[in-house]
Motif scaffolding. Sequence first.
Motif, PDB file in Angstrom:
ATOM      1  N   ILE A  83       0.798  -1.225   0.000  1.00  0.00           N
ATOM      2  CA  ILE A  83       0.000   0.000   0.000  1.00  0.00           C
ATOM      3  C   ILE A  83       0.833   1.279   0.000  1.00  0.00           C
ATOM      4  CG2 ILE A  83      -0.242   0.312   2.505  1.00  0.00           C
ATOM      5  CD1 ILE A  83      -3.275   0.792   1.928  1.00  0.00           C
ATOM      6  N   ALA A  84       2.106   1.196   0.376  1.00  0.00           N
ATOM      7  CA  ALA A  84       2.970   2.386   0.378  1.00  0.00           C
ATOM      8  C   ALA A  84       3.782   2.524  -0.904  1.00  0.00           C
ATOM      9  CB  ALA A  84       3.909   2.354   1.583  1.00  0.00           C
ATOM     10  N   SER A  85       3.466   1.732  -1.920  1.00  0.00           N
ATOM     11  CA  SER A  85       4.251   1.763  -3.160  1.00  0.00           C
ATOM     12  C   SER A  85       3.818   2.868  -4.113  1.00  0.00           C
ATOM     13  CB  SER A  85       4.173   0.404  -3.871  1.00  0.00           C
ATOM     14  OG  SER A  85       2.827   0.017  -4.109  1.00  0.00           O
ATOM     15  N   THR A  86       2.924   3.740  -3.668  1.00  0.00           N
ATOM     16  CA  THR A  86       2.464   4.837  -4.516  1.00  0.00           C
ATOM     17  C   THR A  86       3.536   5.909  -4.719  1.00  0.00           C
ATOM     18  OG1 THR A  86       0.827   6.611  -4.694  1.00  0.00           O
ATOM     19  CG2 THR A  86       1.476   5.965  -2.476  1.00  0.00           C
ATOM     20  N   PRO A  87       3.606   6.498  -5.920  1.00  0.00           N
ATOM     21  CA  PRO A  87       4.521   7.629  -6.132  1.00  0.00           C
ATOM     22  C   PRO A  87       3.885   8.956  -5.775  1.00  0.00           C
ATOM     23  CG  PRO A  87       3.546   6.982  -8.217  1.00  0.00           C
ATOM     24  CD  PRO A  87       3.008   6.017  -7.187  1.00  0.00           C
ATOM     25  N   ASP A  88       2.579   8.958  -5.476  1.00  0.00           N
ATOM     26  CA  ASP A  88       1.867  10.192  -5.180  1.00  0.00           C
ATOM     27  C   ASP A  88       2.158  10.637  -3.744  1.00  0.00           C
ATOM     28  OD1 ASP A  88      -0.613  11.697  -4.055  1.00  0.00           O
ATOM     29  OD2 ASP A  88      -0.847  11.824  -6.220  1.00  0.00           O
ATOM     30  N   PRO A  89       2.724  11.824  -3.539  1.00  0.00           N
ATOM     31  CA  PRO A  89       3.110  12.260  -2.186  1.00  0.00           C
ATOM     32  C   PRO A  89       1.931  12.425  -1.237  1.00  0.00           C
ATOM     33  CG  PRO A  89       3.357  14.060  -3.761  1.00  0.00           C
ATOM     34  CD  PRO A  89       3.090  12.827  -4.566  1.00  0.00           C
ATOM     35  N   ASN A  90       0.824  12.929  -1.738  1.00  0.00           N
ATOM     36  CA  ASN A  90      -0.338  13.142  -0.867  1.00  0.00           C
ATOM     37  C   ASN A  90      -0.946  11.824  -0.403  1.00  0.00           C
ATOM     38  OD1 ASN A  90      -0.223  15.999  -1.093  1.00  0.00           O
ATOM     39  ND2 ASN A  90      -1.255  15.897  -3.056  1.00  0.00           N
ATOM     40  N   ILE A  91      -1.036  10.878  -1.322  1.00  0.00           N
ATOM     41  CA  ILE A  91      -1.582   9.575  -0.952  1.00  0.00           C
ATOM     42  C   ILE A  91      -0.624   8.848  -0.018  1.00  0.00           C
ATOM     43  CG2 ILE A  91      -2.223   7.285  -1.834  1.00  0.00           C
ATOM     44  CD1 ILE A  91      -3.445   8.656  -4.237  1.00  0.00           C
ATOM     45  N   PHE A  98      -2.365   6.125   7.976  1.00  0.00           N
ATOM     46  CA  PHE A  98      -3.149   4.898   8.150  1.00  0.00           C
ATOM     47  C   PHE A  98      -2.337   3.841   8.905  1.00  0.00           C
ATOM     48  CE2 PHE A  98      -3.954   0.617   6.358  1.00  0.00           C
ATOM     49  CZ  PHE A  98      -5.219   0.391   6.882  1.00  0.00           C
ATOM     50  N   LEU A  99      -1.044   3.740   8.590  1.00  0.00           N
ATOM     51  CA  LEU A  99      -0.204   2.723   9.224  1.00  0.00           C
ATOM     52  C   LEU A  99      -0.088   2.928  10.731  1.00  0.00           C
ATOM     53  CD1 LEU A  99       2.723   2.393   6.629  1.00  0.00           C
ATOM     54  CD2 LEU A  99       0.852   0.772   7.029  1.00  0.00           C
ATOM     55  N   ILE A 109       2.984  -2.773  11.333  1.00  0.00           N
ATOM     56  CA  ILE A 109       3.369  -1.557  10.621  1.00  0.00           C
ATOM     57  C   ILE A 109       4.664  -1.744   9.832  1.00  0.00           C
ATOM     58  CG2 ILE A 109       4.682  -0.555  12.528  1.00  0.00           C
ATOM     59  CD1 ILE A 109       3.618   2.160  11.702  1.00  0.00           C
ATOM     60  N   ILE A 110       5.510  -2.665  10.261  1.00  0.00           N
ATOM     61  CA  ILE A 110       6.792  -2.879   9.578  1.00  0.00           C
ATOM     62  C   ILE A 110       6.592  -3.302   8.126  1.00  0.00           C
ATOM     63  CG2 ILE A 110       7.968  -3.440  11.730  1.00  0.00           C
ATOM     64  CD1 ILE A 110       7.848  -6.385  10.945  1.00  0.00           C
ATOM     65  N   TYR A 111       5.489  -3.983   7.825  1.00  0.00           N
ATOM     66  CA  TYR A 111       5.236  -4.409   6.448  1.00  0.00           C
ATOM     67  C   TYR A 111       5.022  -3.199   5.549  1.00  0.00           C
ATOM     68  CZ  TYR A 111       4.349  -8.821   8.881  1.00  0.00           C
ATOM     69  OH  TYR A 111       4.461  -9.924   9.678  1.00  0.00           O
ATOM     70  N   GLY A 112       4.277  -2.230   6.039  1.00  0.00           N
ATOM     71  CA  GLY A 112       4.044  -1.026   5.255  1.00  0.00           C
ATOM     72  C   GLY A 112       5.296  -0.193   5.076  1.00  0.00           C
ATOM     73  N   LEU A 113       6.105  -0.078   6.110  1.00  0.00           N
ATOM     74  CA  LEU A 113       7.334   0.716   6.026  1.00  0.00           C
ATOM     75  C   LEU A 113       8.307   0.130   5.010  1.00  0.00           C
ATOM     76  CD1 LEU A 113       7.926   1.397   9.832  1.00  0.00           C
ATOM     77  CD2 LEU A 113       7.109   3.034   8.117  1.00  0.00           C
ATOM     78  N   ALA A 114       8.344  -1.192   4.926  1.00  0.00           N
ATOM     79  CA  ALA A 114       9.268  -1.846   3.993  1.00  0.00           C
ATOM     80  C   ALA A 114       8.849  -1.658   2.541  1.00  0.00           C
ATOM     81  CB  ALA A 114       9.359  -3.335   4.319  1.00  0.00           C
ATOM     82  N   GLY A 115       7.584  -1.285   2.316  1.00  0.00           N
ATOM     83  CA  GLY A 115       7.091  -1.176   0.950  1.00  0.00           C
ATOM     84  C   GLY A 115       7.047   0.231   0.393  1.00  0.00           C
ATOM     85  N   ILE A 116       7.651   1.197   1.074  1.00  0.00           N
ATOM     86  CA  ILE A 116       7.610   2.584   0.597  1.00  0.00           C
ATOM     87  C   ILE A 116       8.304   2.690  -0.762  1.00  0.00           C
ATOM     88  CG2 ILE A 116       8.371   4.945   1.057  1.00  0.00           C
ATOM     89  CD1 ILE A 116       8.160   4.305   4.034  1.00  0.00           C
TER      90      ILE A 116
END
Length: 215
Positions: A83-91, A98-99, A109-116
């Motif tokens: 879910i954090a793989s977006t290039p859009d800064p606002n999203i 959300f995390l 939360i570590i799963y989301g941080l790893a996917g930035i």
Amino acid sequence: MRGEVLMALAAFDHAKTHEQALQRFQAFLDDRSTPLLSADTKRAAYIAVMRNANTSRDGFESLLQVYREADAVQEKERVLRTIASTPDPNILVEVLNFLISEEVRDQDIIYGLAGISLEGHEIAWRWMKENWNFVTNKYGGGTLTHFIRDIISPFCSKEKADEVEAFFRSRVTSAFAMNLKQSIEQVRIKARLVESIKQERQPLQHLLKQFACKG
């Protein structure tokens, strides 16, 4: 390997992969048991959804709904990893908020941080500085080190390493001091590598310009 290759293609914005992934994601939304989106291809589809979130916010909202409706821990984890793989800064800021919300378990939360996304680390760094007091009050131990490692380590400039050091100079504690030191050193190592590559390319670029002039 099929899933890994598809995730890489989605992350690098391969048009045909995105087209297929978005079609299959829509089929999945219409029928959660559809064979068009198997377990080994879901993460690739979710990445494609988030890579296109800047032009179609509906996909982002739909993916959040998938997370909220999922009963299986594996499915929630799959969404968080992408879910954090977006290039859009606002999203991306919305995703980071959300995390750290009550909807996500602290240990997940570590799963989301790893996917930035690669484009998102500057935004994530700015967000982390603004929310640092909240983050340190809510999280500790391993989770806190993930904030530092996953947001800071991808940088590759001496200036950014200096900026990180300056920010943490009065904030570092023994709980993450070693992790911070390692992350900053990784940034400096990559910065030296980048500079080395630039210096190696300069003679070649000069030669190519001379050749172009002669032509």
